[in-house]
Design an enzyme around this catalytic site. Structure first.
Site, short mmCIF file in Angstrom:
data_model
loop_
_atom_site.label_atom_id
_atom_site.label_comp_id
_atom_site.label_asym_id
_atom_site.label_seq_id
_atom_site.Cartn_x
_atom_site.Cartn_y
_atom_site.Cartn_z
N TRP A 154 73.72 39.49 60.47
CA TRP A 154 74.07 40.78 61.08
C TRP A 154 75.38 40.74 61.86
CZ3 TRP A 154 74.63 39.67 66.11
CH2 TRP A 154 73.92 38.59 66.60
N ASN A 155 75.89 39.54 62.20
CA ASN A 155 77.04 39.52 63.13
C ASN A 155 78.35 39.93 62.47
OD1 ASN A 155 77.06 37.09 61.73
ND2 ASN A 155 77.88 35.92 63.43
N LYS A 178 71.14 40.22 49.77
CA LYS A 178 70.12 40.65 50.72
C LYS A 178 70.75 40.61 52.10
CE LYS A 178 67.35 39.06 53.55
NZ LYS A 178 67.53 40.11 54.59
N PRO A 179 71.15 41.78 52.61
CA PRO A 179 71.78 41.78 53.95
C PRO A 179 70.73 41.65 55.03
CG PRO A 179 71.56 44.02 53.13
CD PRO A 179 71.01 43.12 52.05
N GLY A 231 73.72 32.16 58.23
CA GLY A 231 72.72 32.52 59.25
C GLY A 231 72.33 31.29 60.04
N SER A 232 71.11 31.31 60.54
CA SER A 232 70.69 30.22 61.43
C SER A 232 70.41 28.94 60.66
CB SER A 232 69.44 30.66 62.19
OG SER A 232 68.42 30.95 61.27
N GLU A 253 76.22 28.40 55.41
CA GLU A 253 77.14 28.51 56.55
C GLU A 253 76.25 28.80 57.74
OE1 GLU A 253 79.07 29.93 59.36
OE2 GLU A 253 79.59 31.63 58.06
N LEU A 254 76.04 27.79 58.58
CA LEU A 254 74.97 27.86 59.58
C LEU A 254 75.53 27.92 61.00
CD1 LEU A 254 72.72 25.26 57.73
CD2 LEU A 254 72.75 27.74 57.47
N CYS A 287 79.61 32.43 64.90
CA CYS A 287 79.28 31.00 64.83
C CYS A 287 80.50 30.13 65.17
CB CYS A 287 78.72 30.65 63.46
SG CYS A 287 79.73 31.31 62.15
N GLU A 385 73.27 26.52 70.42
CA GLU A 385 74.20 27.61 70.17
C GLU A 385 73.84 28.75 71.14
OE1 GLU A 385 76.07 29.49 66.20
OE2 GLU A 385 73.91 29.40 66.23
P1 ADP Z 1 70.38 35.17 62.77
O1 ADP Z 1 69.88 34.22 63.79
O2 ADP Z 1 71.86 35.24 62.65
O3 ADP Z 1 69.69 36.50 62.74
P2 ADP Z 1 68.82 34.44 60.51
O4 ADP Z 1 68.95 33.11 59.88
O5 ADP Z 1 67.54 34.79 61.16
O6 ADP Z 1 70.06 34.47 61.46
O7 ADP Z 1 69.17 35.60 59.48
C1 ADP Z 1 70.21 35.54 58.55
C2 ADP Z 1 69.74 36.18 57.27
O8 ADP Z 1 68.63 35.44 56.79
C3 ADP Z 1 69.26 37.63 57.41
O9 ADP Z 1 69.59 38.34 56.24
C4 ADP Z 1 67.76 37.46 57.50
O10 ADP Z 1 67.05 38.61 57.06
C5 ADP Z 1 67.55 36.32 56.54
N1 ADP Z 1 66.30 35.57 56.73
C6 ADP Z 1 65.63 35.33 57.88
N2 ADP Z 1 64.51 34.63 57.63
C7 ADP Z 1 64.45 34.42 56.29
C8 ADP Z 1 63.55 33.76 55.40
N3 ADP Z 1 62.45 33.17 55.84
N4 ADP Z 1 63.84 33.77 54.08
C9 ADP Z 1 64.95 34.37 53.62
N5 ADP Z 1 65.84 35.00 54.40
C10 ADP Z 1 65.60 35.02 55.72
#
Ligand code: ADP
Length: 483
Positions: A154-155, A178-179, A231-232, A253-254, A287, A385
């Protein structure tokens, strides 16, 4: 939200060139107001399967188009982003919260990735290699991997998609995005513009719904040959594990925990200016935001005084659509709670709040820009982080101590340092265990540069010629009986 082209605000998914709705929806909150701004369909395994099949069917034709034709469609897409820059920024500010000026920069950055890879599409060169055996020749071909999935955060709701989809499409792959469910409207606007740009049905798809369900349908499918995720670290690790059954190619990219070192010979004013810009961009929610300020004893007092003054005088917190506000809200209450916890932990262990430290009362998820002094390594904020507007400052006495502190992290994305010494610039860059190092700059992102990290910050690179390789297979042809 007033748009010049209201059709860009799409509350539907885009699969196989069609707009898809569902009675089940996910509501999207405007983080500046805490109110609902719209909804998107909550689709699941079945629709993900449909998107995968569409992308698989579209792949042979799309990949066999000439690179020039693919490039032209990508250029149309690029032009559409430029034309609708303001509307896209407006949608982004509404769903994500960042100030309009930052949203405009992000649209420009997303467009620049599309433009770059539209150009690169035509330069996917193979190789010929001298053979070690008689009568044979070696030719190396580069081919698109196939159906690619992109799961994005989302960032940076637009540029993270552009950075993945543009090289994939340029290479000849088809894509399912998948956003984040928190910021889906930038993605659906991008799909609207992809449709207008002329991508054939099934080449570019956007699906929204429960992350786990869609994520596992994508990772389990043998037809999805590549997964790119931003993402995370925890979700990245899970997706890597889930992708192992089908042995997908993956790019991750974490998280990051960027050190920002100010050496004794640094231009302190330049360092302060960049420190504010890097730490507080997107209210600290990137990040690559500087996450730890590591400052030499001899310039510590000067740096801290100027930094705190700059934070107090230059940053103004409030809704991103109001001119002059440069600090938008955090994305939700979880984000507020996380930084409150880090601040509390630091204060309990002896840190001092030089400025800020609290939520801003009223609507939305706003937090005061904060500087923490007397920080020590056992505090959470020096390990985790932060993803918020909090700047911890710690001091050091020698170069080796600064490097050791900087490398004392499980992350390895971006690092920054300030020095006037050219030898030190090389030496310290080589010692830092980071994928990206800024020397006398804290702005690294560019479509022309390879973005990515080491250690728990991920795998693979995005942008530049290296970003293209992530979507290409190497095929080696051996020609025999050459007399
Ligand atoms: P943030 O901490 O930046 O929100 P996330 O890793 O939770 O990072 O989210 C990044 C992306 O990963 C989003 O599109 C979120 O919907 C997706 N996401 C979160 N959990 C899962 C999962 N278990 N499987 C697939 N995608 C996921």
């Amino acid at each position: 939200m007033k748009l010049c082209d209201p059709a860009l605000f799409r509350q539907e998914c885009y699969i196989n060139g069609r707009w898809v709705r569902s009675p089940k929806i996910i509501t999207v909150i405007n983080p500046s107001e805490g109110t609902v701004m719209g909804s998107v369909p909550s689709l699941g395994e079945e629709e993900t399967g449909l998107a995968i099949r569409s992308a698989k069917i579209a792949f042979p034709r799309w990949s066999r188009l000439t690179a020039k034709k693919r490039s032209l469609i990508l250029k149309n897409w690029y032009a559409a982003l430029c034309t609708h820059e303001k509307d896209l920024a407006c949608i982004m500010t509404c769903e994500q919260g960042k100030p309009l000026s930052e949203a405009i920069s992000e649209v420009q950055s997303a467009a620049s990735y599309i433009e770059w890879f539209a150009e690169e599409a035509k330069r996917v060169y193979g190789d010929t290699i001298p053979m070690s055996q008689e009568g044979k020749r070696i030719v190396v071909l580069k081919e698109p991997i196939g159906v690619c999935a992109a799961i994005t955060p989302w960032n940076f709701p637009l540029s993270m998609i552009a950075r993945k989809a543009a090289p994939a499409l340029a290479a000849g792959c088809t894509v399912i995005v998948k956003p984040s469910e928190l910021t889906p409207f930038s993605a659906t606007a991008l799909a609207e513009l992809a449709d207008r740009a002329g991508f054939p049905p099934g080449v570019f798809n956007v699906i929204t719904g429960p992350a786990e369900e869609i994520g596992s349908a994508l990772t389990r499918s043998i037809d999805v040959r590549k997964l790119s995720f931003s993402g995370s670290t925890s979700v990245g690790r899970l997706l890597m594990r889930d992708s192992s059954d089908t042995l997908k190619r993956i790019s991750l990219e974490l998280g990051g925990h960027a050190p920002f070192i100010v050496f004794e010979d640094a231009d302190v004013d330049a360092a302060v200016g960049d420190a504010v810009a890097s730490k507080f961009r997107n209210s600290g929610q990137t990040c690559v935001c500087a996450n730890r300020f590591i400052v030499h004893d001899t310039v510590y007092a000067q740096f801290v005084e100027k930094f705190v003054k700059a934070v107090e005088s230059q940053l103004s917190v409030g809704p991103g659509n109001i001119p002059n506000n440069n600090q938008g809200p955090l994305i939700n209450t979880d984000a507020l709670e996380k930084i409150e916890d880090q601040i509390q932990d630091a204060v309990n262990k002896g840190a001092r709040i030089a400025t800020g430290g609290k939520r801003v009362p009223g609507k939305g998820y706003f937090f005061e820009p904060t500087v923490l002094l007397d920080v020590t390594p056992e505090m959470k904020i020096l390990r985790e982080e932060t993803f918020g507007p909090v700047a911890p400052v710690i001091r050091f006495a020698s170069e080796s101590e600064a490097v050791a502190m900087a490398n004392d992290s499980e992350y390895g994305l971006a690092a920054y340092f300030y020095t006037a010494d050219v030898s030190r610039a090389w030496r310290v860059t080589e010692l830092l265990e980071y994928g990206m190092v800024g020397v006398n700059t804290a702005r690294l992102s560019s479509e022309a540069a390879p973005f990515g990290g080491m250690k728990k910050s991920g795998i693979g690179r995005e942008g530049s010629k290296y970003g293209m390789d992530e979507y290409l297979e190497i095929k080696y042809m051996c020609i025999g009986r050459v007399e």
